[in-house]
Design an enzyme around this catalytic site. Structure first.
Site, PDB file in Angstrom:
ATOM      1  CE  LYS A  53      -3.703   0.635   0.311  1.00 58.01           C
ATOM      2  NZ  LYS A  53      -4.081   1.929   0.871  1.00 58.01           N
ATOM      3  CD  GLN A  97      -3.026   4.323   3.467  1.00 60.46           C
ATOM      4  OE1 GLN A  97      -2.712   3.668   2.479  1.00 60.46           O
ATOM      5  NE2 GLN A  97      -4.175   4.132   4.106  1.00 60.46           N
ATOM      6  CG  ASP A 120      -7.129   5.882  -2.908  1.00 57.25           C
ATOM      7  OD1 ASP A 120      -7.450   4.688  -2.797  1.00 57.25           O
ATOM      8  OD2 ASP A 120      -6.449   6.503  -2.063  1.00 57.25           O
TER       9      ASP A 120
END
Ligand code: NDP
Length: 285
Positions: A53, A97, A120
């Site tokens: 990422k 994460q 997200d």
């Protein structure tokens, strides 16, 4: 002949488009999109995802901050980092994460992220917006699946879609996105009876169960579009999906492979969400 969808190619195309838009955004409005990625612990797969990422951010010209915190990080420490990032004007997107270590309440962490920076798309605000048909940030994996189908001209409206898996990060948000696009959606899970009978009715079949090659040839209707979300690691380290690719492929019109199908799209949509967050946040200021 089935078309094997190349997610790497589509993701590259998206990165290329974003890079061009980032250049223009910086030139015209002086804005550089910024993403903060937080990793707690040493889960090997999560470390790889976070590294990729950050590399993606570099490629498209985003500003990025990476936080690598030890496994024993306390929840209040993580909350204070999120608070700081919520107020950091250089940061437009915050990603924690998952999975987090057991002692941290993942829901409390997601709730603490400013929904406008929740790239997200997991915050209840963003889930609610999706549910009401007025999405803001959409969860990256299902969003990537929709984008893959759109870019291949696969019609969604009016189609019978079956999703195997009802998680909050894939199955449920995907069902909402497909409903918004006027598909007829069935969501299956471990208590679904006669799964093969249900999946055989699917014109579009999405496998998101996390179960090695559970979708066999006899479960797939002729000419179906098959999207394989599963990422399962075999003992020898190789990756395999939820679909038994070799026995299913010839029955399909379109199919995604593992790896190289949905996976790269998840990262590409994170960039899309971060770019959108930057333009919206800056307009709101
Ligand atoms: P979860 O474990 O959270 O959910 C799995 C879902 O599948 C559950 O709803 C479960 O049912 C259902 N399920 C599992 N086995 C069966 C079965 N045999 N029959 C019917 N339903 C079943 O997984 P995630 O949604 O997080 O992930 C699913 C897969 O997708 C994983 O392999 C994961 O690695 C991958 N993934 C890939 C991403 C990508 O970028 N490509 C991103 C996210 C995930 P129940 O609710 O009843 O338990």
């Amino acid at each position: 002949m089935p078309i094997i969808i190349n997610g790497n190619d589509v993701a590259r195309e998206i990165r290329y488009e974003i890079k061009a838009k980032v250049g223009a955004l910086q030139e015209q409005r002086g804005i550089i999109p910024g993403l903060a990625v937080i990793l707690v612990g040493k889960d090997p797969a999560s470390r790889i995802y976070v590294r990729r990422k950050t590399e993606d951010c570099e490629e498209v010209g985003f500003f990025s901050r990476e936080f690598k915190l030890p496994e024993n990080t306390e929840e209040h420490r993580l909350l204070s980092i999120i608070d700081e990032l919520n107020r950091d004007g250089r940061i437009h997107g915050i990603l924690v994460q998952l999975p987090l270590p057991q002692h941290i309440n993942a829901n409390a962490i997601i709730d603490a992220i400013n929904p406008r920076k929740d790239v997200d798309g997991f915050h209840p605000y963003n889930m609610g917006r999706l549910f009401t048909g007025d999405p803001f940030h959409q969860a990256c994996t299902p969003y990537g699946i929709i984008e893959l189908m759109d870019r291949h001209g696969i019609k969604i409206e009016g189609k019978n879609v079956v999703i195997v898996g009802r998680s909050n990060i894939v199955g449920k948000p995907l069902a909402m996105m497909l409903l918004t696009r006027h598909a007829t959606v069935t969501v299956c899970h471990t208590r679904t009876k006669n799964l093969s009978e249900v999946t055989r009715r699917a014109e579009i079949l999405v496998a998101a169960a996390g179960s090695v090659e559970m979708i066999k040839g006899e479960m797939v209707r002729d000419g179906a579009v098959v999207i394989d979300v599963g990422i399962n690691r075999r003992e020898d380290g190789t990756l395999v999906g939820d679909v038994a690719f070799s026995e299913v492929v010839d029955k399909t019109s379109y199919i995604t492979p593992v790896p190289g199908g949905v996976g790269p799209m998840t990262r590409a949509m994170l960039l899309t969400n971060t770019y959108n967050a930057a333009t919206r946040l800056s307009s709101a200021q």
